[in-house]
Design a protein around this motif. Structure first.
Motif: not given
Ligand code: NAP
Length: 313
Positions: A13-14, A40-41, A47-48, A56-57
């Motif tokens: 979770g981010i 979610t994508a 995040a990236m 990010a997986y």
């Protein structure tokens, strides 16, 4: 001194809290690699793009592989399913923790699924805002705020020391307590205030249109301060109340009795009682300011329009 550098930190979770940890860890160089998983994508992309994680997986299982520190940063209602998902791939010796706002239910949801050789220590940074998502986080969120760890059973002393040092390195003050005690304390300091805010803002929303527009117009009378809390994430708070039911109901019972006392004092024009209660509560705010948990600035340090222009407020 404790070595607080981890090889691979996996944040499950981010959102606000996960992304704040990622930023603080980068800033203080507390992990060689930071990875996350997000549902979610969109969150993975943000995040990236923000550069706060290395990878990010899509799944928690992929993220925790090879991680020596795993922190669950999703709503507490998701924890049991995540614990089951990651358990088979957790690295021997890894520390698994979380940031959930309730602790007894979390210990019961995660603890039984943790394999031997993995150190599970539940935690709760008492810091946050009403914002959500990876863009809302900031590295300074935990500075001078408490992080409560609730170790249970025969927890490994070195793992506990390392996790404490990790939070201290992000600026937190660290305390340990029983999960049940945490839930009682947080019920009155955080959960009930949120319930009151959700309730008062909901009541105002139910008023007729004309009165409602006046509520917005004259909100500086106090109402707007409740709206900040009532703008908090609905999923997170639904899960908090569903998972801290007993402590919240106990504190709510006491709150309702005290509210009835105020109601009676107003009905019987008992000014002495009102004055006594209001004087006592003023002292609590002074203590919170003295403890460094709030600014002494009037009106929460809001900048008023005239100040903006350099004029007199
Ligand atoms: P947030 O900003 O809304 O982020 C939540 C994260 O969890 C997002 O990455 C979200 O993924 C993911 N998520 C949501 N539902 C999920 C599900 N069903 N399955 C898998 N992942 C899911 O929330 P937050 O404020 O960071 O809160 C996270 C945790 O921190 C909660 O347990 C909360 O109790 C605790 N906490 C919050 C505060 C606070 O003030 N906000 C303070 C202390 C502790 P997507 O973005 O992809 O949807």
């Amino acid at each position: 001194m404790t070595d607080v550098k981890f090889n691979r930190l996996a944040l499950i979770g981010i959102g606000l809290i996960g992304s704040s940890i990622a930023r603080a860890v980068r800033k203080a160089d507390l992990a060689s690699e930071i990875v996350c998983s997000a549902r979610t994508a969109d969150s993975r992309r943000v995040a990236m793009e923000l550069g706060i994680v290395d990878v990010a997986y899509e799944t928690a299982e992929e993220a925790v592989k090879g991680a020596d520190l795993v922190i669950l940063c999703t709503p507490v209602g998701t924890y049991e399913a995540i614990a089951k998902e990651i358990a088979p791939v957790l690295q021997e010796g890894a520390i698994v923790s979380d940031v959930g706002s309730v602790k007894s239910a979390v210990v019961k949801a995660i603890g039984p699924h943790m394999p031997d050789g993995v150190h599970f220590i539940a935690g709760h940074p008492v810091a946050g805002t009403e914002k959500s998502g990876p863009a809302a986080g900031f590295a300074e969120l935990f500075i001078n705020r408490w992080c409560i760890l609730t170790p249970t059973g025969d927890v490994d002393a070195d793992a506990l020391e390392k996790l404490s040092a990790f939070w201290s390195a992000m600026g937190s003050k660290v305390d340990t307590m029983e999960p049940e005690h945490h839930d009682l304390v947080l019920a009155i300091t955080s959960h009930i205030p949120h319930l009151i805010a959700y309730n008062i803002v909901g009541t105002a929303d139910d008023l007729e249109d004309v009165t409602q527009s006046e509520v917005i117009k004259y909100s500086a009378g106090g109402f707007r301060d409740f709206t900040r809390i009532a703008a908090s994430d609905p999923t997170m708070w639904r899960d908090v109340f569903l998972h801290n039911k007993d402590a919240v109901l106990e504190m709510l019972g006491r709150f309702t009795e005290d509210l009835a006392q105020l109601q009676r004092a107003i009905r019987w024009e008992d000014g002495d009682t009102l004055f006594k209660i209001f004087s006592r509560t003023r002292a609590i705010r002074r203590q919170i300011i003295d403890a460094g948990q709030e600014t002494p600035e009037p009106d929460f340090g809001r900048v008023h329009k005239a100040d903006d222009k350099g004029g007199k407020a």
